[in-house]
Write an enzyme that holds these catalytic residues in place. Structure first.
Site, PDB file in Angstrom:
ATOM      1  N   ASN A  20     -13.939  18.151  -1.424  1.00  0.00           N
ATOM      2  CA  ASN A  20     -15.077  19.072  -1.376  1.00  0.00           C
ATOM      3  C   ASN A  20     -14.895  20.262  -2.311  1.00  0.00           C
ATOM      4  OD1 ASN A  20     -16.349  17.500   0.589  1.00  0.00           O
ATOM      5  ND2 ASN A  20     -15.441  18.645   2.274  1.00  0.00           N
ATOM      6  N   ASP A  74      -6.064  27.890  -5.018  1.00  0.00           N
ATOM      7  CA  ASP A  74      -5.461  26.915  -4.112  1.00  0.00           C
ATOM      8  C   ASP A  74      -3.981  27.226  -3.966  1.00  0.00           C
ATOM      9  OD1 ASP A  74      -6.666  24.068  -3.031  1.00  0.00           O
ATOM     10  OD2 ASP A  74      -4.479  24.024  -3.174  1.00  0.00           O
ATOM     11  N   ASP A  82      -1.637  31.708  -1.168  1.00  0.00           N
ATOM     12  CA  ASP A  82      -1.372  31.234   0.186  1.00  0.00           C
ATOM     13  C   ASP A  82      -2.192  32.116   1.118  1.00  0.00           C
ATOM     14  OD1 ASP A  82      -0.485  30.474   2.653  1.00  0.00           O
ATOM     15  OD2 ASP A  82       1.636  30.917   2.310  1.00  0.00           O
ATOM     16  N   VAL A  83      -3.323  31.607   1.587  1.00  0.00           N
ATOM     17  CA  VAL A  83      -4.239  32.438   2.370  1.00  0.00           C
ATOM     18  C   VAL A  83      -3.718  32.745   3.767  1.00  0.00           C
ATOM     19  CG1 VAL A  83      -6.271  31.650   1.087  1.00  0.00           C
ATOM     20  CG2 VAL A  83      -5.591  30.456   3.197  1.00  0.00           C
ATOM     21  N   ASN A 103     -13.472  27.145   1.176  1.00  0.00           N
ATOM     22  CA  ASN A 103     -13.332  25.749   1.561  1.00  0.00           C
ATOM     23  C   ASN A 103     -11.968  25.453   2.175  1.00  0.00           C
ATOM     24  OD1 ASN A 103     -13.995  22.755   1.355  1.00  0.00           O
ATOM     25  ND2 ASN A 103     -12.243  22.855  -0.042  1.00  0.00           N
ATOM     26  N   TYR A 130      -8.638  23.406  15.426  1.00  0.00           N
ATOM     27  CA  TYR A 130      -9.514  23.167  14.280  1.00  0.00           C
ATOM     28  C   TYR A 130     -10.977  23.351  14.681  1.00  0.00           C
ATOM     29  CZ  TYR A 130     -11.592  20.752  10.265  1.00  0.00           C
ATOM     30  OH  TYR A 130     -12.316  20.437   9.147  1.00  0.00           O
ATOM     31  N   ILE A 167     -16.802  12.727   5.568  1.00  0.00           N
ATOM     32  CA  ILE A 167     -16.929  12.720   4.111  1.00  0.00           C
ATOM     33  C   ILE A 167     -15.762  11.949   3.498  1.00  0.00           C
ATOM     34  CG2 ILE A 167     -17.217  14.140   2.047  1.00  0.00           C
ATOM     35  CD1 ILE A 167     -19.422  14.561   4.101  1.00  0.00           C
TER      36      ILE A 167
END
Length: 287
Positions: A52, A71, A97-98, A124, A187, A220
């Site tokens: 995605n 990313d 690294d979020v 995303n 999640y 998906i």
């Protein structure tokens, strides 16, 4: 009286856009967009599809935007930026690294510096341990919520400080936000909370005309989706049209919300699931 079961041909509902084969129409001309999670998982399949985030980044560039591809996987972020450059666009890889709050702020600031402005943000990024309520640990729960939700909040906070008036933010949620079928509570909770966050960001963005919406994909066919299919090969049996969606179909929904075509769409959740979430499929459920 039940209607007779009909064989579904998945190709009937596939188009050039569904396959990422359509050229751009300058729908994002002059825009500067940060796509977080623009890389993707590695697969050994010879026909590995786009994920995605990569599809969103590449499509945005095809439509005229400069794109920062953020990313945690440096190689994958650079691959996405290289695809954009090969197609004649402008792509910038940024490694982040979020899970680290300070990294989120740095990422947004760096994106603004690289493109000299920011008027679009797509979030995303997300992880899942796939652990049910009786098995998930506090540490796993906290990590999923930090990556899937806290990072989004922090990114939106920073983006609202520097984003151009009239900009747009898109959060990539999931059909999992609506139901517990996956037995994956961390999640599912994080994806449901993203919908509430999108509404709050939309509210905060009002004075600057900055919109925020969410896209919620169903099943998906992405590298991540194929890992799920490895565990359950009949995963798509109940999906309308007899197939899973493509990342390009998620990308086109995101493109609409990023573009000025969606100028009066705000605080909404757009489900890209072929109707699976509202149960329109006539196909028998897997046992």
């Amino acid at each position: 009286m039940s209607r007779p079961e009909q064989k579904i041909n998945p190709q009937v509902q596939m188009f050039e856009e569904s396959l990422g084969r359509k050229g751009g129409k300058d729908r994002l001309k002059g825009r500067h967009i940060l796509v977080v999670g623009a890389g993707q998982r590695k697969r050994e399949d010879p026909d590995t599809p786009f994920g995605n985030g990569r599809a969103i980044a590449v499509l945005s560039a095809r439509e005229g935007a400069q794109v920062v591809c953020a990313d945690i996987d440096e190689e994958s972020a650079r691959e996405t930026a290289a695809i954009i450059e090969e197609e004649g666009g402008k792509g910038f890889p940024v490694i982040v690294d979020v899970a680290e709050p300070s990294e989120v702020k740095r990422m947004v600031v760096e994106a603004g510096r690289l493109m000299r402005r920011l008027d679009g943000l797509v979030l995303n990024v997300g992880i899942s341990h796939g652990l049910s309520l009786d098995k998930i640990s506090q540490e796993a729960w906290d990590l999923e919520l930090n990556v899937n939700l806290r990072s989004h909040m922090l990114a939106c906070q920073e983006a609202l400080l520097i984003m151009e008036k009239g900009g747009s933010i898109v959060l990539i949620s999931s059909l999992a936000s609506q139901r517990p079928n996956g037995r994956n509570p961390a999640y599912e909770c994080s994806k449901a909370a993203q919908l509430a966050l999108a509404r709050n960001v939309a509210l905060m963005g009002e004075p600057s005309g900055i919109r925020c919406n969410a896209v919620a994909p169903g099943l998906i066919d992405t590298p991540l989706g194929r890992f799920a299919s490895d565990r359950r090969s009949d995963r798509a049996v109940v999906v309308p049209f007899g197939r899973q969606g493509t990342a390009w179909e998620v990308a086109y929904a995101s493109l609409f919300l990023l573009s000025n075509e969606a100028s009066y769409v705000n605080g909404q959740a757009l489900f890209v699931d072929g109707g699976l979430g509202v149960g329109i499929s006539s196909r028998p459920r897997a046992k």
